[in-house]
Design a protein around this motif. Structure first.
Motif, short mmCIF file in Angstrom:
data_model
loop_
_atom_site.label_atom_id
_atom_site.label_comp_id
_atom_site.label_asym_id
_atom_site.label_seq_id
_atom_site.Cartn_x
_atom_site.Cartn_y
_atom_site.Cartn_z
N ALA A 233 0.85 -1.19 0.00
CA ALA A 233 0.00 0.00 0.00
C ALA A 233 0.88 1.25 0.00
N LYS A 234 0.61 2.17 -0.91
CA LYS A 234 1.41 3.41 -0.95
C LYS A 234 0.85 4.39 0.07
N ILE A 235 1.64 4.64 1.09
CA ILE A 235 1.17 5.54 2.14
C ILE A 235 2.11 6.73 2.25
N ASP A 236 1.51 7.91 2.28
CA ASP A 236 2.28 9.14 2.42
C ASP A 236 2.17 9.58 3.86
N TYR A 237 3.27 10.05 4.44
CA TYR A 237 3.26 10.35 5.87
C TYR A 237 4.07 11.61 6.15
N CYS A 238 3.65 12.35 7.15
CA CYS A 238 4.53 13.44 7.60
C CYS A 238 4.25 13.76 9.06
N SER A 239 5.28 14.23 9.75
CA SER A 239 5.05 14.74 11.10
C SER A 239 5.48 16.20 11.09
N TYR A 240 4.75 17.02 11.80
CA TYR A 240 4.92 18.47 11.70
C TYR A 240 4.74 19.07 13.08
N THR A 241 5.59 20.01 13.45
CA THR A 241 5.43 20.64 14.76
C THR A 241 4.85 22.04 14.60
N VAL A 242 3.96 22.39 15.50
CA VAL A 242 3.35 23.72 15.49
C VAL A 242 3.67 24.39 16.80
N ARG A 243 4.14 25.62 16.73
CA ARG A 243 4.36 26.37 17.98
C ARG A 243 3.15 27.25 18.23
N THR A 244 2.36 26.87 19.24
CA THR A 244 1.22 27.71 19.61
C THR A 244 1.58 28.46 20.88
N ILE A 245 0.67 29.32 21.34
CA ILE A 245 1.00 30.12 22.52
C ILE A 245 1.05 29.26 23.78
N TYR A 246 0.38 28.09 23.75
CA TYR A 246 0.40 27.24 24.95
C TYR A 246 1.63 26.36 24.98
N GLY A 247 2.19 26.08 23.83
CA GLY A 247 3.32 25.15 23.79
C GLY A 247 3.37 24.51 22.41
N VAL A 248 4.13 23.45 22.31
CA VAL A 248 4.33 22.83 21.01
C VAL A 248 3.32 21.70 20.81
N LEU A 249 2.70 21.68 19.64
CA LEU A 249 1.80 20.58 19.28
C LEU A 249 2.45 19.78 18.16
N GLY A 250 2.22 18.49 18.14
CA GLY A 250 2.73 17.66 17.05
C GLY A 250 1.57 17.18 16.20
N ILE A 251 1.73 17.28 14.90
CA ILE A 251 0.69 16.78 13.98
C ILE A 251 1.29 15.64 13.16
N LYS A 252 0.60 14.52 13.10
CA LYS A 252 1.04 13.44 12.22
C LYS A 252 -0.09 13.12 11.26
N ILE A 253 0.27 12.92 10.00
CA ILE A 253 -0.76 12.61 9.01
C ILE A 253 -0.32 11.43 8.16
N TRP A 254 -1.19 10.45 8.06
CA TRP A 254 -0.98 9.30 7.16
C TRP A 254 -2.03 9.39 6.07
N ILE A 255 -1.61 9.31 4.82
CA ILE A 255 -2.58 9.30 3.72
C ILE A 255 -2.38 8.05 2.88
N PHE A 256 -3.46 7.28 2.72
CA PHE A 256 -3.40 6.07 1.90
C PHE A 256 -3.72 6.49 0.47
N VAL A 257 -2.71 6.47 -0.39
CA VAL A 257 -2.90 6.95 -1.76
C VAL A 257 -3.60 5.88 -2.59
N ASP A 258 -2.90 4.79 -2.87
CA ASP A 258 -3.55 3.66 -3.55
C ASP A 258 -2.66 2.45 -3.45
N GLU A 259 -3.21 1.29 -3.88
CA GLU A 259 -2.43 0.06 -3.83
C GLU A 259 -1.74 -0.15 -5.16
N GLU A 260 -0.49 -0.62 -5.07
CA GLU A 260 0.30 -0.83 -6.29
C GLU A 260 -0.23 -2.06 -7.01
#
Length: 218
Positions: A191-218
């Motif tokens: 399965a072709k999966i696209d992934y990224c982790s991203y940090t956001v600096r908000t006023i309360y502190g740091v948040l982490g965002i992770k996203i997995w996207i299932f594109v399609d099957e080979e």
């Protein structure tokens, strides 16, 4: 417990290809790696400084680097390239100068190309930037996650999972919230999966965002 592995590294050689292509002697390898990091950071900083669209997104999906003996070729995949190509060649030349200054490479030629990707919201990096922009503007995280999922549905992907961790909505206790739509088969190497982790600096502190996207099957 379940061991989490980076889905991109897990699929190298089957559905995923490398973002940097070059060869180095073992002693010089770390230098090459550092060079790549510098290039990517330099490009991202430049784009961030010179681009201000409504949501403050850079729109870079990924940066591919190919190195030869006398040439470094950088391909920037952007979702909204009109931002950078607004003042056509001048911007790209300026970016080239910046990267060259950062690397201080005298004997290597640098070549930067910008490629537009169709369906920008089918790419996790651009989505993560979108969510980050929403969270910085104090939009509730559930709303931001749902909106991101709606955007990916238009880019006809087969499934998406979004996870936000940290002091969500400024609560005292950090927690992890996630939401999934469609299928996300992380165990399937085909399965072709696209992934990224991203940090956001908000006023309360740091948040982490992770996203997995299932594109399609080979």
């Amino acid at each position: 417990m379940g061991q989490k592995i980076n889905p991109l590294g897990f699929r190298l050689g089957t559905t995923q290809s490398h973002h940097s292509l070059w060869f180095a002697q073992p002693k010089k390898y770390s230098e090459g790696l550092e060079e790549d990091k510098k290039m990517r950071d330099c490009i991202k900083n430049y784009v961030q400084k010179n681009i201000r669209i409504s949501s403050g997104m850079e729109g870079i999906a990924r940066i591919e680097i190919k190195k030869r003996i006398d040439l470094i070729q950088i391909i920037i995949y952007m979702g909204f390239p009109k931002l950078l190509i607004a003042d056509k060649p001048r911007r790209v030349e300026e970016l080239q100068m910046n990267v060259q200054k950062e690397l201080n490479c005298v004997n290597k030629k640098l070549n930067i190309a910008i490629t537009r990707i169709s369906n920008p919201y089918g790419h996790p990096n651009i989505l993560a930037e979108f969510i980050a922009g929403q969270l910085k503007n104090r939009v509730s995280f559930r709303k931001a996650m749902k909106k991101a999922i709606e955007l990916t549905e238009q880019a006809n992907t087969k499934g998406i999972q979004v996870q936000i961790a940290g002091r969500i909505d400024g609560k005292e206790i950090a927690r992890v919230e996630w939401i999934r739509e469609g299928r996300v088969p992380l165990q399937t190497i085909e399965a072709k999966i696209d992934y990224c982790s991203y940090t956001v600096r908000t006023i309360y502190g740091v948040l982490g965002i992770k996203i997995w996207i299932f594109v399609d099957e080979e």
